[in-house]
Design a protein around this motif. Sequence first.
Motif, PDB file in Angstrom:
ATOM      1  N   LYS A  36      -9.248  20.638  13.164  1.00  0.00           N
ATOM      2  CA  LYS A  36      -9.392  19.368  13.611  1.00  0.00           C
ATOM      3  C   LYS A  36      -9.531  18.208  12.435  1.00  0.00           C
ATOM      4  CE  LYS A  36     -11.352  16.700  17.471  1.00  0.00           C
ATOM      5  NZ  LYS A  36     -12.261  15.724  17.334  1.00  0.00           N
ATOM      6  N   ASP A  37      -9.948  18.530  11.348  1.00  0.00           N
ATOM      7  CA  ASP A  37     -10.297  17.818  10.144  1.00  0.00           C
ATOM      8  C   ASP A  37      -9.298  17.389   9.260  1.00  0.00           C
ATOM      9  OD1 ASP A  37     -12.202  16.086   9.360  1.00  0.00           O
ATOM     10  OD2 ASP A  37     -12.768  17.495   7.462  1.00  0.00           O
ATOM     11  N   HIS A  38      -8.340  18.533   9.234  1.00  0.00           N
ATOM     12  CA  HIS A  38      -7.274  18.411   8.260  1.00  0.00           C
ATOM     13  C   HIS A  38      -5.826  18.114   9.006  1.00  0.00           C
ATOM     14  CE1 HIS A  38      -9.840  19.999   5.178  1.00  0.00           C
ATOM     15  NE2 HIS A  38     -10.220  21.021   6.075  1.00  0.00           N
ATOM     16  N   TYR A  39      -5.649  18.747  10.140  1.00  0.00           N
ATOM     17  CA  TYR A  39      -4.299  18.971  10.700  1.00  0.00           C
ATOM     18  C   TYR A  39      -3.600  17.613  10.786  1.00  0.00           C
ATOM     19  CZ  TYR A  39      -0.606  20.607  13.921  1.00  0.00           C
ATOM     20  OH  TYR A  39       0.539  20.876  14.348  1.00  0.00           O
ATOM     21  N   LEU A  40      -4.263  16.494  11.414  1.00  0.00           N
ATOM     22  CA  LEU A  40      -3.523  15.282  11.582  1.00  0.00           C
ATOM     23  C   LEU A  40      -3.071  14.692   9.977  1.00  0.00           C
ATOM     24  CD1 LEU A  40      -2.243  12.991  12.931  1.00  0.00           C
ATOM     25  CD2 LEU A  40      -4.673  11.939  13.153  1.00  0.00           C
ATOM     26  N   LEU A  41      -4.006  14.861   9.195  1.00  0.00           N
ATOM     27  CA  LEU A  41      -3.921  14.309   7.787  1.00  0.00           C
ATOM     28  C   LEU A  41      -2.595  15.148   7.289  1.00  0.00           C
ATOM     29  CD1 LEU A  41      -5.072  12.920   5.228  1.00  0.00           C
ATOM     30  CD2 LEU A  41      -6.387  14.698   4.681  1.00  0.00           C
ATOM     31  N   ALA A  58      -1.893   7.691   7.613  1.00  0.00           N
ATOM     32  CA  ALA A  58      -3.030   8.528   7.156  1.00  0.00           C
ATOM     33  C   ALA A  58      -4.172   7.795   6.798  1.00  0.00           C
ATOM     34  CB  ALA A  58      -2.509   9.297   6.206  1.00  0.00           C
ATOM     35  N   CYS A  59      -4.045   6.540   6.146  1.00  0.00           N
ATOM     36  CA  CYS A  59      -5.093   5.862   5.436  1.00  0.00           C
ATOM     37  C   CYS A  59      -5.831   5.172   6.636  1.00  0.00           C
ATOM     38  CB  CYS A  59      -4.662   4.737   4.547  1.00  0.00           C
ATOM     39  SG  CYS A  59      -4.056   5.480   3.142  1.00  0.00           S
ATOM     40  N   GLU A  60      -5.231   4.984   8.025  1.00  0.00           N
ATOM     41  CA  GLU A  60      -5.711   4.305   9.120  1.00  0.00           C
ATOM     42  C   GLU A  60      -7.012   5.588   9.699  1.00  0.00           C
ATOM     43  OE1 GLU A  60      -5.212   1.523  10.392  1.00  0.00           O
ATOM     44  OE2 GLU A  60      -6.296   1.517  12.148  1.00  0.00           O
ATOM     45  N   TYR A  61      -6.580   6.602   9.602  1.00  0.00           N
ATOM     46  CA  TYR A  61      -7.473   7.482  10.156  1.00  0.00           C
ATOM     47  C   TYR A  61      -8.578   8.281   9.176  1.00  0.00           C
ATOM     48  CZ  TYR A  61      -4.554   6.505  14.115  1.00  0.00           C
ATOM     49  OH  TYR A  61      -3.753   5.952  14.997  1.00  0.00           O
ATOM     50  N   TYR A  62      -7.929   8.333   8.058  1.00  0.00           N
ATOM     51  CA  TYR A  62      -8.993   9.156   6.856  1.00  0.00           C
ATOM     52  C   TYR A  62      -9.062   8.124   5.692  1.00  0.00           C
ATOM     53  CZ  TYR A  62      -7.175  12.938   9.370  1.00  0.00           C
ATOM     54  OH  TYR A  62      -6.992  14.133  10.512  1.00  0.00           O
ATOM     55  N   ASP A  63     -10.139   8.627   5.031  1.00  0.00           N
ATOM     56  CA  ASP A  63     -10.379   7.984   3.626  1.00  0.00           C
ATOM     57  C   ASP A  63      -9.045   7.656   2.822  1.00  0.00           C
ATOM     58  OD1 ASP A  63     -12.356   6.618   1.637  1.00  0.00           O
ATOM     59  OD2 ASP A  63     -11.818   8.426   0.706  1.00  0.00           O
ATOM     60  N   GLU A  64      -8.920   6.601   2.090  1.00  0.00           N
ATOM     61  CA  GLU A  64      -7.815   6.354   1.335  1.00  0.00           C
ATOM     62  C   GLU A  64      -7.635   7.304   0.111  1.00  0.00           C
ATOM     63  OE1 GLU A  64      -6.356   2.308   1.020  1.00  0.00           O
ATOM     64  OE2 GLU A  64      -5.291   2.903  -1.122  1.00  0.00           O
ATOM     65  N   LYS A  65      -8.919   7.735  -0.539  1.00  0.00           N
ATOM     66  CA  LYS A  65      -8.894   8.466  -1.562  1.00  0.00           C
ATOM     67  C   LYS A  65      -8.810   9.911  -1.222  1.00  0.00           C
ATOM     68  CE  LYS A  65     -12.053   6.467  -5.020  1.00  0.00           C
ATOM     69  NZ  LYS A  65     -13.550   5.963  -4.792  1.00  0.00           N
ATOM     70  N   LYS A  86      10.991   2.990   4.486  1.00  0.00           N
ATOM     71  CA  LYS A  86       9.887   2.473   5.371  1.00  0.00           C
ATOM     72  C   LYS A  86       9.161   3.498   5.978  1.00  0.00           C
ATOM     73  CE  LYS A  86      11.275   0.336   9.192  1.00  0.00           C
ATOM     74  NZ  LYS A  86      12.336  -0.551   9.806  1.00  0.00           N
ATOM     75  N   HIS A  87       9.853   4.361   6.421  1.00  0.00           N
ATOM     76  CA  HIS A  87       9.194   5.638   7.225  1.00  0.00           C
ATOM     77  C   HIS A  87       7.956   6.269   6.225  1.00  0.00           C
ATOM     78  CE1 HIS A  87      12.934   5.796   9.884  1.00  0.00           C
ATOM     79  NE2 HIS A  87      12.144   4.615  10.034  1.00  0.00           N
ATOM     80  N   LYS A  88       8.440   6.359   4.973  1.00  0.00           N
ATOM     81  CA  LYS A  88       7.743   6.944   4.031  1.00  0.00           C
ATOM     82  C   LYS A  88       6.325   6.415   4.024  1.00  0.00           C
ATOM     83  CE  LYS A  88       7.605   6.371  -0.967  1.00  0.00           C
ATOM     84  NZ  LYS A  88       8.199   6.233  -2.368  1.00  0.00           N
ATOM     85  N   ASN A  89       6.432   4.974   3.810  1.00  0.00           N
ATOM     86  CA  ASN A  89       5.252   4.411   3.684  1.00  0.00           C
ATOM     87  C   ASN A  89       4.467   4.192   4.970  1.00  0.00           C
ATOM     88  OD1 ASN A  89       5.631   3.589   0.901  1.00  0.00           O
ATOM     89  ND2 ASN A  89       7.025   1.823   1.558  1.00  0.00           N
ATOM     90  N   LEU A  90       5.138   4.246   6.236  1.00  0.00           N
ATOM     91  CA  LEU A  90       4.511   4.204   7.507  1.00  0.00           C
ATOM     92  C   LEU A  90       3.486   5.247   7.619  1.00  0.00           C
ATOM     93  CD1 LEU A  90       4.286   3.489  10.659  1.00  0.00           C
ATOM     94  CD2 LEU A  90       6.306   4.823  10.762  1.00  0.00           C
ATOM     95  N   PHE A  91       3.978   6.593   7.246  1.00  0.00           N
ATOM     96  CA  PHE A  91       3.221   7.884   7.457  1.00  0.00           C
ATOM     97  C   PHE A  91       1.884   7.865   6.574  1.00  0.00           C
ATOM     98  CE2 PHE A  91       6.787   9.688   9.409  1.00  0.00           C
ATOM     99  CZ  PHE A  91       6.453  10.217  10.499  1.00  0.00           C
ATOM    100  N   ILE A  92       2.181   7.175   5.537  1.00  0.00           N
ATOM    101  CA  ILE A  92       0.904   7.052   4.405  1.00  0.00           C
ATOM    102  C   ILE A  92       0.030   6.289   5.001  1.00  0.00           C
ATOM    103  CG2 ILE A  92       0.200   6.977   2.108  1.00  0.00           C
ATOM    104  CD1 ILE A  92       1.809   9.613   2.615  1.00  0.00           C
ATOM    105  N   LYS A 127       0.789  -1.284  -0.025  1.00  0.00           N
ATOM    106  CA  LYS A 127       0.095   0.080   0.200  1.00  0.00           C
ATOM    107  C   LYS A 127       1.059   1.303   0.006  1.00  0.00           C
ATOM    108  CE  LYS A 127      -4.098   1.018   2.655  1.00  0.00           C
ATOM    109  NZ  LYS A 127      -4.805   0.967   4.015  1.00  0.00           N
ATOM    110  N   SER A 128       0.319   2.363  -0.546  1.00  0.00           N
ATOM    111  CA  SER A 128       0.849   3.650  -0.363  1.00  0.00           C
ATOM    112  C   SER A 128       2.196   3.782  -0.891  1.00  0.00           C
ATOM    113  CB  SER A 128       0.882   3.975   1.118  1.00  0.00           C
ATOM    114  OG  SER A 128       1.982   3.395   1.858  1.00  0.00           O
ATOM    115  N   MET A 129       2.664   3.101  -2.057  1.00  0.00           N
ATOM    116  CA  MET A 129       3.852   3.693  -2.758  1.00  0.00           C
ATOM    117  C   MET A 129       3.497   4.641  -3.560  1.00  0.00           C
ATOM    118  SD  MET A 129       6.146   1.683  -1.782  1.00  0.00           S
ATOM    119  CE  MET A 129       7.357   1.620  -3.307  1.00  0.00           C
ATOM    120  N   PHE A 130       4.461   5.943  -3.616  1.00  0.00           N
ATOM    121  CA  PHE A 130       4.291   6.935  -4.317  1.00  0.00           C
ATOM    122  C   PHE A 130       5.573   7.537  -4.781  1.00  0.00           C
ATOM    123  CE2 PHE A 130       4.585   8.440   0.123  1.00  0.00           C
ATOM    124  CZ  PHE A 130       5.404   9.544  -0.222  1.00  0.00           C
ATOM    125  N   GLU A 131       5.391   8.199  -6.013  1.00  0.00           N
ATOM    126  CA  GLU A 131       6.873   8.779  -6.384  1.00  0.00           C
ATOM    127  C   GLU A 131       6.765  10.303  -6.137  1.00  0.00           C
ATOM    128  OE1 GLU A 131       9.017   7.157  -7.888  1.00  0.00           O
ATOM    129  OE2 GLU A 131       8.065   5.355  -7.573  1.00  0.00           O
TER     130      GLU A 131
END
Length: 207
Positions: free
Chosen positions: A117-122, A173-180, A164-170, A16-20
């Motif tokens: 509250k809605d954006h800050y953590l994301l 983010a997907c844990e607490y927010y909608d993936e899209k 690994k850290h790059k992926n961890l953060f994304i 999951k969460s690979m990005f360039e």
Amino acid sequence: MARQQKINYFTNLEKKSMFELKYKTPFEWTKVVIENFDEFLQDHAGAEKKASGMAMGMLGHYPDKIKLVRAMTDLAIEEMIHFKQVVKLLNERGETLGRDKKDDYVKLIRTIIRQGKDHYLLDRLIVAGVIEARGHERFSLVAQALSEGKEKEFYVAIAKSEEKHKNLFIELACEYYDEKRVMARLDEVLTFEAEICMKLPFTAALH
Ligand SMILES: [Fe+2]
Ligand SMILES: [Fe+2]
């Protein structure tokens, strides 16, 4: 029930969460770094220390988020281990830890973080993931440029760790927010980050 939901943040990160990144660091940057390697190591040590502090700041800010607190605890420790390893390399080269320098890149990228509250953590998670991605890219360039030896091996390992850290953060983010929503915001942050990279001069520093 909660106990049964075993937390395994590191298991499915790869799929999951690979990005360039949208900006490719040119060779000129690597050249400056290799020619001023002691200075680069001092900056790198500072960056690891700040990364650890950031992880501790995050867990202090969200004490009720179990997965985040555990992940940030591991991360804070890992970044301090990196710090210790860079300081060791410096000492072996007859150098000491430098003074902390301001990091314009981090300062600028953080301006995209929205309050509320809605954006800050994301936004914080995505920005952290992009910073780690840039670390992964640049440490990989350093690893490629160094000749065989302990320092090259170290940068190969560091680059892997930052990926690994790059992926961890994304993943978080997907844990607490909608993936899209995460992916859409990630795209905006990546565009913003590329603009910052284009503006900043190349120095013997990670950013
Ligand atoms: Fe690190
Ligand atoms: Fe990291």
